[in-house]
Design an enzyme around this catalytic site. Sequence first.
Site, PDB file in Angstrom:
ATOM      1  N   LYS A  54       9.968   8.352   2.541  1.00  0.00           N
ATOM      2  CA  LYS A  54      10.708   9.475   1.970  1.00  0.00           C
ATOM      3  C   LYS A  54      11.846   9.868   2.902  1.00  0.00           C
ATOM      4  CE  LYS A  54       8.040  12.586   0.125  1.00  0.00           C
ATOM      5  NZ  LYS A  54       6.957  13.564   0.327  1.00  0.00           N
ATOM      6  N   ARG A 124       7.603  18.526   4.165  1.00  0.00           N
ATOM      7  CA  ARG A 124       7.090  17.455   3.303  1.00  0.00           C
ATOM      8  C   ARG A 124       6.528  16.288   4.100  1.00  0.00           C
ATOM      9  NH1 ARG A 124      12.215  15.876  -0.232  1.00  0.00           N
ATOM     10  NH2 ARG A 124      10.583  15.219  -1.686  1.00  0.00           N
ATOM     11  N   GLY A 133       0.935  11.897  -3.855  1.00  0.00           N
ATOM     12  CA  GLY A 133      -0.034  12.968  -4.048  1.00  0.00           C
ATOM     13  C   GLY A 133      -1.176  12.999  -3.047  1.00  0.00           C
ATOM     14  N   MET A 135      -0.975  13.321   0.364  1.00  0.00           N
ATOM     15  CA  MET A 135      -0.801  14.240   1.490  1.00  0.00           C
ATOM     16  C   MET A 135      -0.112  15.500   1.008  1.00  0.00           C
ATOM     17  SD  MET A 135       0.040  11.714   4.608  1.00  0.00           S
ATOM     18  CE  MET A 135       1.356  10.964   3.726  1.00  0.00           C
ATOM     19  N   ARG A 374      12.669   6.341  -4.253  1.00  0.00           N
ATOM     20  CA  ARG A 374      11.913   5.223  -3.676  1.00  0.00           C
ATOM     21  C   ARG A 374      11.851   4.137  -4.732  1.00  0.00           C
ATOM     22  NH1 ARG A 374       6.636   8.904  -3.964  1.00  0.00           N
ATOM     23  NH2 ARG A 374       6.367   8.873  -6.199  1.00  0.00           N
ATOM     24  N   HIS A 492      -0.249  12.353 -12.582  1.00  0.00           N
ATOM     25  CA  HIS A 492      -1.025  11.590 -11.601  1.00  0.00           C
ATOM     26  C   HIS A 492      -1.680  10.368 -12.239  1.00  0.00           C
ATOM     27  CE1 HIS A 492      -4.762  10.829  -9.256  1.00  0.00           C
ATOM     28  NE2 HIS A 492      -3.896  10.877  -8.260  1.00  0.00           N
ATOM     29  N   ARG A 670     -15.786 -34.219  -7.580  1.00  0.00           N
ATOM     30  CA  ARG A 670     -16.849 -34.013  -6.592  1.00  0.00           C
ATOM     31  C   ARG A 670     -18.163 -34.574  -7.112  1.00  0.00           C
ATOM     32  NH1 ARG A 670     -18.499 -27.979  -5.141  1.00  0.00           N
ATOM     33  NH2 ARG A 670     -19.521 -28.117  -7.174  1.00  0.00           N
ATOM     34  N   SER A 816     -10.828 -31.515   1.622  1.00  0.00           N
ATOM     35  CA  SER A 816     -10.577 -30.352   0.767  1.00  0.00           C
ATOM     36  C   SER A 816     -11.485 -29.234   1.258  1.00  0.00           C
ATOM     37  CB  SER A 816     -10.882 -30.695  -0.688  1.00  0.00           C
ATOM     38  OG  SER A 816     -10.744 -29.532  -1.473  1.00  0.00           O
ATOM     39  N   ASP A 821     -18.353 -22.105   0.349  1.00  0.00           N
ATOM     40  CA  ASP A 821     -19.454 -22.415   1.254  1.00  0.00           C
ATOM     41  C   ASP A 821     -19.030 -22.289   2.709  1.00  0.00           C
ATOM     42  OD1 ASP A 821     -21.865 -22.863  -0.091  1.00  0.00           O
ATOM     43  OD2 ASP A 821     -21.083 -24.725  -0.941  1.00  0.00           O
ATOM     44  N   TYR A 903      -1.959 -28.823  -0.971  1.00  0.00           N
ATOM     45  CA  TYR A 903      -2.095 -28.112  -2.249  1.00  0.00           C
ATOM     46  C   TYR A 903      -3.205 -27.068  -2.179  1.00  0.00           C
ATOM     47  CZ  TYR A 903      -6.226 -30.978  -3.021  1.00  0.00           C
ATOM     48  OH  TYR A 903      -7.455 -31.548  -2.890  1.00  0.00           O
TER      49      TYR A 903
HETATM   50  P1  ADP Z   1       5.071  14.111  -2.791  1.00  0.00           P
HETATM   51  O1  ADP Z   1       5.198  13.058  -1.772  1.00  0.00           O
HETATM   52  O2  ADP Z   1       3.676  14.504  -3.076  1.00  0.00           O
HETATM   53  O3  ADP Z   1       5.896  13.842  -4.001  1.00  0.00           O
HETATM   54  P2  ADP Z   1       7.196  15.875  -1.953  1.00  0.00           P
HETATM   55  O4  ADP Z   1       7.426  16.093  -0.523  1.00  0.00           O
HETATM   56  O5  ADP Z   1       8.112  14.937  -2.622  1.00  0.00           O
HETATM   57  O6  ADP Z   1       5.687  15.442  -2.143  1.00  0.00           O
HETATM   58  O7  ADP Z   1       7.273  17.297  -2.627  1.00  0.00           O
HETATM   59  C1  ADP Z   1       6.551  17.750  -3.688  1.00  0.00           C
HETATM   60  C2  ADP Z   1       7.431  18.470  -4.683  1.00  0.00           C
HETATM   61  O8  ADP Z   1       8.211  19.462  -4.075  1.00  0.00           O
HETATM   62  C3  ADP Z   1       8.394  17.542  -5.368  1.00  0.00           C
HETATM   63  O9  ADP Z   1       8.397  17.837  -6.735  1.00  0.00           O
HETATM   64  C4  ADP Z   1       9.712  17.850  -4.744  1.00  0.00           C
HETATM   65  O10 ADP Z   1      10.755  17.624  -5.615  1.00  0.00           O
HETATM   66  C5  ADP Z   1       9.569  19.309  -4.382  1.00  0.00           C
HETATM   67  N1  ADP Z   1      10.400  19.600  -3.210  1.00  0.00           N
HETATM   68  C6  ADP Z   1      10.261  19.073  -1.997  1.00  0.00           C
HETATM   69  N2  ADP Z   1      11.230  19.504  -1.170  1.00  0.00           N
HETATM   70  C7  ADP Z   1      12.018  20.329  -1.893  1.00  0.00           C
HETATM   71  C8  ADP Z   1      13.201  21.056  -1.610  1.00  0.00           C
HETATM   72  N3  ADP Z   1      13.776  20.995  -0.422  1.00  0.00           N
HETATM   73  N4  ADP Z   1      13.740  21.799  -2.578  1.00  0.00           N
HETATM   74  C9  ADP Z   1      13.145  21.835  -3.809  1.00  0.00           C
HETATM   75  N5  ADP Z   1      12.048  21.176  -4.140  1.00  0.00           N
HETATM   76  C10 ADP Z   1      11.469  20.404  -3.203  1.00  0.00           C
HETATM   77 MG    MG Z   2       7.756  13.421  -3.986  1.00  0.00          MG
HETATM   78 MG    MG Z   3     -19.780 -26.053  -1.853  1.00  0.00          MG
END
Ligand code: ADP
Ligand code: MG
Ligand code: MG
Length: 925
Positions: A54, A124, A133, A135, A374, A492, A670, A816, A821, A903
Site C-alpha cells: 500500500k 493504515r 481486511g 490488519m 494494487r 469480504h 512400469r 524417473s 514413495d 520432463y
Molecule cells: P485495508 O487495507 O483494510 O483496505 P486501508 O488502510 O486501505 O485498509 O483503509 C481502510 C479504509 O479507510 C479504506 O476504505 C480507505 O479508503 C479508507 N481510508 C484510509 N485512509 C484514508 C484517508 N486518508 N482518507 C479517507 N479515507 C481513508
Molecule cells: Mg484498503
Molecule cells: Mg512407487
Amino acid sequence: MPKTLKKKAAKKAPAQKRAVAKKPATPKKIRYVYYFGDGKADGNGSMKPLLGGKGANLHEMTRIGLPVPPGFTITTEVCTYFYDNKKHYPPELEAQVASALAKIEKSVSKKLGDRANPLLLSVRSGARDSMPGMMDTILNLGMNDEVVEIVAEKSGNPRFAWDSYRRFLQMYGDVVMGVQKREGEDHEPFETVIEEVKHAAHVQKDTELSPDDLKTLVERFKQLIKERTGKTFPQDARQQLWGAIGAVFGSWNNDRAIVYRRKYGIPHEWGTAVNVQTMVFGNMGETSATGVAFTRDPATGEKVFYGEYLINAQGEDVVAGVRTPHPIAHLAKEMPAAHKELMKVRAILERHFKDMQDLEFTVEETRLYILQTRNGKRTGHAAVRIAVDMVGEKLITRKDAVRRIPADSLAHLLAPVFDRQSAKQAKKIGTGLAAGPGAACGRVVFNAEEAVVRSEKGEKVVLARIETSPEDLRGMIAAEGILTSRGGVSSHAALVARQMGKVCVCGATGIQIDYQKRTLSANGTTLSRGDYISIDGTAGEVFAGEVATAPSEIVQVLIDRSLDPKKSVTYQEYAKLMKWTDEFRRLGVRTNADTPEQVANAVAFGAEGIGLCRTEHMFFEGNRIDAMREMILAGTKDERARALAKLLPYQRNDFIGIFTALKGLPATIRFLDPPLHEFLPNDHAQQNELANKLGVAVEQIARRVHELHEFNPMLGHRGCRLGIVYPEISEMQARAIFEAAAEVQVQGIKVRPEIMIPLVGFPRELKLQIDIVRRVAGEVAKEKGTKFNYLVGTMIEIPRAALVADQIARDAEFFSFGTNDLTQTTLGMSRDDSGSFLPAYAELDIVESNPFASIDQKGVGRLMEITRDFGRKTRPNIKLGICGEHGGEPASVKFCHRLGLDYVSCSPFRIPIARLAAAQAALES
Ligand code: ADP
Ligand code: MG
Ligand code: MG
C-alpha cells in the site's frame, strides 16, 4: 580532459571529501520514515518490501501526479525491530516521525491537535503483499472534544464532524484499546450502542442520525471505553497517534493475520509498514462519496470498469455491507465530473502499472482523491483473460503474460460448470452477484466452524452467511462455495472468494438467512442446515438441491469435441496462452495414464508422451482379475505360467491401444508394483465366490490371503521384489509390450516403450529384471522379424537407489523419480496416515507445505540432486523425469526445471498447469 568531464570531476571531489570526513562522526543513519505529497515522494512503487504494498504504491501514485492526500510511511523494518525488541521502537523513530508530520502540516496548512486548523489523519497498515481486511486501520485520528467543535464550525457541517468523531472513537476503542466482542456476545459492543441510539431516535439508517444523536453516541462510546478498559480515551492527538501506530504494528500478529499468512505462504518475518495520511472525507454530505473499483472485471476479466460507491460515507462502509452501494456506472449520473476524473485515473493506472488495478477512492465535496491501488486479485478465469487481452493491447509482452498467470488458475478454467439442462430444471431460489465463477454443490451450513467440521469428515459444504468477515476465513477455505445475502462485489466474501478461486454468489438479497433457526429461505422454499444447495458463481444463481455439472468449455472443445472452438472465448484464450508456454519452456510434459482414453485426453491437453503407465490398473477389469487371482494363488511355477498366459493377450491389447493413441510418442511403462494381496478378495463371501469360479477349496484361498498378509505392505513384497521372486511375471509383461509394439509398428506407427522397473534399491535387482526384458525383446524381434526402439530404466523411489545411483546408472538408461514413495521413504512418513499429524506440523511451521503435495525440496529434493549427479557421472546423457503426483504441482515443476530434468509427468487434467509452470520456470532462470 573534455570540459564536461572536468566539471563533473571537480564537482564530485569535495562531496566525496565531505562524506569521508563526516563518516567517523555519525554512523550511517537508518531511514525509517518516507514522506509523500505534492507530487514528490521519498519512496516508489518498487519498494514494497520496505514500504509495504500500500505504501509503495501511495508513493508511486504521488510521483505520477495522481491526487493522493499527503502522508508518510513507517517502514517494515520498524515492525521487525518492534518484535525483536519487546515492542520498543528504534530511538531515531520519534524525530523522524515528527519531521515527516511537520511536512504534512506544512503541505495542508493544518496542524495535528491545533485549535485553529486541526489536521486529521488516517493510520493504515500495509504489508508487502496485501492481506485484505486482516490488519487494522484507524481513521479520523486527531479528533477530540475540542477538535470536533472546530471541525463542525469550520465545515459548517456538525453532522459530519460528530459522525467522524464517533467513527474514530469506535475504531480507536476497538483496535487500540481492545474494546471488542466478548465471549457470549453476539454483536460488537459499539454496534450494540449504535443500535440502541438508533432505536431511541426512531431511525433505521446510520445516516439518519442527527448531530445530537451523534453527540449522544460519542458520549456513550467514551463511557463504553471507560467501562470496558478502565481507561479514559486519550484526548491528546500525539498520544493517539503513537497508540494507533503501535496497534497497527500489533495487528501483524493477530490471529486472523497469522492464519492468512499461513494459507498464502507469507513469511511472518516480513512485517507490516504503517502509513500515516491526511484524511479526506467522503462523509461531508451529498457531494461526497467513497468507493472501490477495479479497472477490469475481476471475476470474468472483461474490460469493463467495475466497482461501487456510497454517497456520504467513509472508509469501510462500502465493504462492510451496512448500506448497499451503487454500481460505479451510476456515478456518471450522480457526480459526472468525479466520474470523468476517475475514468482518466483508470487509464493512467493501467498504463503505468500494466496490470488490472484495484483502487480505493474518495470524493470530498466533488474533488476526487485516490487512496490506494494494487494489482487486483482475480479469479483464474480473469487472470487468463486479462493477461491474454493485455498482450493483444500491447500493454504487456507474451513473456509477461506467461509469468503473471498463477499456474493453478488453469485448474479453475478446467473445472466443471453446471449443466445447462439440469440447471433449467432445478429450483432456482435466488440470484445475487456472480463473484466467483464455477459450480458448487453441497450441504448448506451457516457458520464457519460447522463448515470446517463437516469438510474434515469429507462432506462437501456450501457456507451461507448474511455477510462474511475475516473470522470466517477457515470456513470459507473449507467450503466448496460461499453464498451471502448482503454485500457487493467488493465485500469480504467476494474478495476472498476471488483470491481463493472459490465459487461465490454474494448479495443475494432475496434470500433470508436465519442464524438462530439455521435456515435459509427464499421464494417460498426453506432449506435447513445440511440440506443440499447449488450455487452458480458464473451466473450468480442459487438453486435448491443438487444440480448436475457439465465439463468446462475447454474440455468440451478438446476432449468431448462437443463445442466449436470458434464459439468459446475461454477456449481461444486458453489456446493462445498454451501456445506461448510452449515457446518458452524447456521441460517436457508427459502424462500419467493407463488407458487409451486417458492417453488421448492427455495428448489433447498437450502431453508429449506417457511418463507413467501403471500396468496393475489393467488387471482389475472383468475376467482379468480372475486370471490375476489364479496367478497369485498358483502353487507352482507352471501353474503360475499358465495363469499368466491368460493375462498376456489382455495386457497386449491394452498396449496396442495405448501405443496407437500415442501416435509415436514415448511411453514409460512400469512393471507390476503393488503387493499381491491387493488383488485378492478379503471377505468370506467373495472368497467363496472365487473358490467356486476357480474350482478350489475356499480354505485354500483363505490360507493364501493369510499368507500374503503383511504388517507393512508399503515396505513389503512389492515393486521389483515381485519380479525378482516371480520372474515369469516380468517376462509376461515384457512379452505383452513387445508383441504389441510389433503389431502397432506394422501399421506404420512408431512405438517407443521405456520400460521402468519399480522400487529398485540394489543395482543387481535392476540388472536381473533388465536381463529378462532384453532377452524377451530379442526373442519377440526374431519371431516377428522386426526391431525395437526401446529403453530400460528404473524408478528412483527409495533413498538407497539415490545413494547408489552411479552404480544403478550402469544398467539404467533413464531414471524417473517416483516422488510419492520417495517422500514416504525419505521422511519415513506414510502418506495415508499423515493426516493425523501433518496439519499440526504445518501450524507449527515444521513443514513449509504438505510434502506429499509439493516436493520437500530440502530433503527429498537433495536426494534428487544426488541422483542426478551420480547418474550423470556414470551415464552423461541419462534421461531424467518425475512421475509422482508432484509432477503437476507448480512449485515442484519449477524445482524439476532447476534440477535439469528432461520432463515432468502428471495426470491429464494437470497438464496445462504443468506446461504453464514449466514455461514460468524457464522465464525465471
Ligand atoms: P485495508 O487495507 O483494510 O483496505 P486501508 O488502510 O486501505 O485498509 O483503509 C481502510 C479504509 O479507510 C479504506 O476504505 C480507505 O479508503 C479508507 N481510508 C484510509 N485512509 C484514508 C484517508 N486518508 N482518507 C479517507 N479515507 C481513508
Ligand atoms: Mg484498503
Ligand atoms: Mg512407487
